[in-house]
Design a protein around this motif. Structure first.
Motif, mmCIF file in Angstrom:
data_model
loop_
_atom_site.group_PDB
_atom_site.id
_atom_site.type_symbol
_atom_site.label_atom_id
_atom_site.label_comp_id
_atom_site.label_asym_id
_atom_site.label_seq_id
_atom_site.Cartn_x
_atom_site.Cartn_y
_atom_site.Cartn_z
ATOM 1 N N GLN A 199 8.411 -40.531 30.857
ATOM 2 C CA GLN A 199 8.095 -39.127 31.115
ATOM 3 C C GLN A 199 7.304 -38.550 29.944
ATOM 4 O O GLN A 199 6.329 -37.804 30.133
ATOM 5 N N ASP A 200 7.718 -38.907 28.738
ATOM 6 C CA ASP A 200 7.070 -38.408 27.529
ATOM 7 C C ASP A 200 5.640 -38.915 27.419
ATOM 8 O O ASP A 200 4.747 -38.211 26.932
ATOM 9 N N HIS A 202 3.798 -39.575 29.980
ATOM 10 C CA HIS A 202 3.050 -38.899 31.041
ATOM 11 C C HIS A 202 2.731 -37.451 30.656
ATOM 12 O O HIS A 202 1.635 -36.945 30.922
ATOM 13 N N THR A 203 3.721 -36.776 30.075
ATOM 14 C CA THR A 203 3.551 -35.385 29.658
ATOM 15 C C THR A 203 4.395 -35.167 28.416
ATOM 16 O O THR A 203 5.541 -35.593 28.369
ATOM 17 N N ASP A 204 3.854 -34.539 27.420
ATOM 18 C CA ASP A 204 4.571 -34.332 26.164
ATOM 19 C C ASP A 204 5.809 -33.477 26.420
ATOM 20 O O ASP A 204 5.718 -32.251 26.548
ATOM 21 N N ILE A 205 6.984 -34.113 26.501
ATOM 22 C CA ILE A 205 8.167 -33.351 26.904
ATOM 23 C C ILE A 205 8.676 -32.412 25.815
ATOM 24 O O ILE A 205 9.470 -31.507 26.105
ATOM 25 N N TRP A 208 6.437 -29.568 27.009
ATOM 26 C CA TRP A 208 6.658 -29.335 28.434
ATOM 27 C C TRP A 208 8.036 -28.746 28.698
ATOM 28 O O TRP A 208 8.206 -27.881 29.564
ATOM 29 N N ARG A 236 13.352 -27.570 34.291
ATOM 30 C CA ARG A 236 12.651 -28.740 33.765
ATOM 31 C C ARG A 236 13.625 -29.765 33.197
ATOM 32 O O ARG A 236 13.404 -30.976 33.312
ATOM 33 N N ALA A 319 5.740 -38.331 39.164
ATOM 34 C CA ALA A 319 4.549 -37.736 38.560
ATOM 35 C C ALA A 319 4.262 -36.359 39.142
ATOM 36 O O ALA A 319 3.893 -35.422 38.418
ATOM 37 N N LEU A 322 6.568 -33.716 37.661
ATOM 38 C CA LEU A 322 6.215 -33.476 36.262
ATOM 39 C C LEU A 322 4.942 -32.640 36.161
ATOM 40 O O LEU A 322 4.798 -31.798 35.269
ATOM 41 N N ASP A 323 4.002 -32.871 37.088
ATOM 42 C CA ASP A 323 2.740 -32.136 37.062
ATOM 43 C C ASP A 323 2.877 -30.733 37.645
ATOM 44 O O ASP A 323 2.159 -29.818 37.238
#
Length: 544
Positions: A199-200, A202-205, A208, A236, A319, A322-323
């Motif tokens: 997840q990290d 894919h997107t900076d958690i 995020w 989230r 995904a 998350l998006d």
């Protein structure tokens, strides 16, 4: 409130739950052990009478207690080597399960119990979220969600020290392996944590997952900016933990040939077999607010992910979410609303500062989301009230201020220094009346000397029905108008009535706005935090 939970728990009730961004790098092993223990009968029903493996038996609460606790053991160098090599295999499983690509190899390191406990202590003492947790504790007590004599910080520290079973640190991009738990026991936890690593990637958690402003609000624009974002971190956190739990379950169920998609009924079956606290004496004695908030991201987050996965497919559930993340506990609890892009109701907070700033300094502001309401109703009215009122919820906000006359540390640590109001909206006037009755009946749980005041009661009118109670901390005023319930606690009667008019009239006669509105950001702080989720009564802060 979800931030108290956020208990996000951060000084927000809602986070009441989420548990907590302060613990964002951690995973409560009680939750994972709940899932492991619950999954075990489905995997090994044919050999349920067989002896447990050493790794399972060492953590089972079903064993008869030994006369003397066994000395803690440590894994051997060979086991450590096996554990290190399993990280890549487990990362591959998580990637195939989620469809999230492996963009880089996940760093790994072996750590000790002493190092982990020091990490926890440092986080509790120094992290901004921990400080917000301490501030939020007094508001939770004012609401009656925690007993007045409950000490939150040492309880949370005891729980985390008892339950830590491995964690991924999104700041260092490292998964931490524990040297006192054998590899086979750690692997299901590792696959959960490695899902966070994907997840990290894919997107900076770190960014995020922290959307709630960390600073206090001092004007109407800042108040509404807080309200707009208040439940985001709770939602989230539930996404992050729900996705990781989906992978965790499928890894645990794989030997039996089952999965949460091929056998969707398995989740309810497993949850029916365990309450999540069987392996955790500390969690078992947690106040309802904490236990519900801590488990919300895992249980409700898992249900959300399962529904989206079954309805829209794997890409949408991982995904895709998350998006386009949900923004409220309402969406997590009602996944089809998220799928249909429906937005949650957010009540408007008019400019109350000219009325209050002379005597009170802002202390906390937030939403009372659907999760918060469910917990509050369960505490005040029991399971039946929670089942009846939770679906009828249609929005809620609160504001708390601390009297400027409270000068000493002791005065400021008392709920007597806090005045708050809470406006809730309901889908029908009947639900509003039912909530108001329940709330009034429970005033005695948090105040002494509660008496119905008939001398100052305003006559019933188109402005609504008003009931006044005197308490040892000042008046409590409950006003019901149509589908709105306004509660004022510890404000003087004149101020309470002015606030009721401002708040209810401020909602207008049209549709309640949604969380998509925009507030000018000039001059506002750009720092963000999430409090407990992280674990969601409260915006519950739950370890990742």
């Amino acid at each position: 409130m979800t931030q108290l939970h956020s208990l996000k728990y951060s000084g927000r009730m809602g986070r009441m739950v989420p548990v907590l961004p302060i613990f964002a790098a951690l995973v409560l092993s009680s939750t994972c052990l709940w899932a492991q223990q619950a999954a075990r009968p489905s995997q090994t029903a044919q050999s349920s009478s067989s002896k447990s493996s050493p790794s399972a038996s060492s953590q089972s609460s079903g064993q008869a207690p030994a006369a003397k606790p066994p000395a803690e053991t440590h894994i051997t160098p060979e086991q450590a080597k096996e554990l290190f090599s399993s990280v890549d295999e487990l990362t591959k499983f998580a990637s195939e399960e989620t469809g999230l690509p492996i963009r880089s190899q996940v760093k790994r390191t072996l750590t000790t119990r002493v190092a982990v406990e020091k990490y926890l202590l440092d986080k509790m003492d120094d992290d901004e979220d921990a400080k917000r947790m301490q501030r939020g504790e007094i508001v939770l007590k004012k609401f009656g969600l925690l007993d007045r004599d409950f000490d939150l910080k040492p309880f949370m520290l005891s729980l985390l020290k008892e339950q830590i079973a491995g964690y991924y640190d999104s700041k260092t991009k490292t998964v931490y392996l524990l040297d006192w738990i054998d590899p086979e026991t750690q692997k299901p936890v590792l696959v959960h944590e490695l899902t966070h690593a994907l997840q990290d990637q894919h997107t900076d958690i770190e960014k995020w997952g922290d959307q709630t402003p960390s600073d206090l609000s001092h004007n109407a624009a800042e108040d509404n900016d807080h309200l707009e974002k208040d439940e985001m971190d709770t939602a989230r956190t539930a996404v992050l933990e729900g996705q990781a739990m989906a992978v965790f379950f499928d890894y645990s169920l794989k030997p039996s040939g089952r999965s949460i998609i091929k056998n969707p009924e398995v989740i309810q079956e497993l949850q029916d077999q365990s309450d999540g606290s069987d392996d955790s004496p500390v969690l078992a004695r947690a106040p309802l607010l904490l236990s519900e908030s801590l488990l919300f991201p895992y249980k409700d987050g898992l249900g959300f992910e399962q529904d989206v996965w079954m309805d829209k497919g794997r890409k949408a559930a991982f995904a895709g979410v998350l998006d386009r993340p949900p923004s409220s506990s309402w969406e997590i609890m009602n996944p089809r609303n998220y799928e249909q892009a429906k937005q949650p109701s957010v009540l408007i907070l008019p400019d109350i500062h000219p009325l209050l700033d002379g005597r009170y300094k802002p202390y906390d502001v937030g939403q009372v989301g659907q999760l918060d309401l469910r917990i509050l109703a369960q505490i005040f009215g029991g399971e039946a009230a929670a089942r009846e009122l939770t679906p009828a919820w249609d929005g809620g906000i609160y504001w708390a201020g601390q009297a400027k006359s409270a000068k000493t540390a002791a005065e400021q640590a008392s709920t007597k220094s806090i005045a708050l109001f809470y406006l809730s909206a309901w889908k029908s006037p009947a639900s509003a009346q039912a909530f108001a009755r329940m709330y009034a009946e429970e005033l005695g749980r948090k105040y002494s000397g509660v008496k119905l005041d008939t001398t100052d009661k305003a006559p019933a009118s188109e402005d609504g029905d008003e009931v006044i109670y005197s308490t040892d901390e000042g008046p409590v005023v409950i006003t019901v108008r149509g589908k709105y319930v306004f509660v004022s606690e510890s404000f003087d009667l004149g101020t309470a009535r002015k606030l009721a008019g401002l708040l209810i009239d401020g909602q207008g006669t049209g549709e309640i706005r949604t969380a998509q509105f925009s507030i000018p950001k000039s001059g506002l702080s750009t720092s963000w935090v999430s409090f407990l989720h992280s674990c969601g009564m409260m915006k519950a802060a739950i370890p990742r």
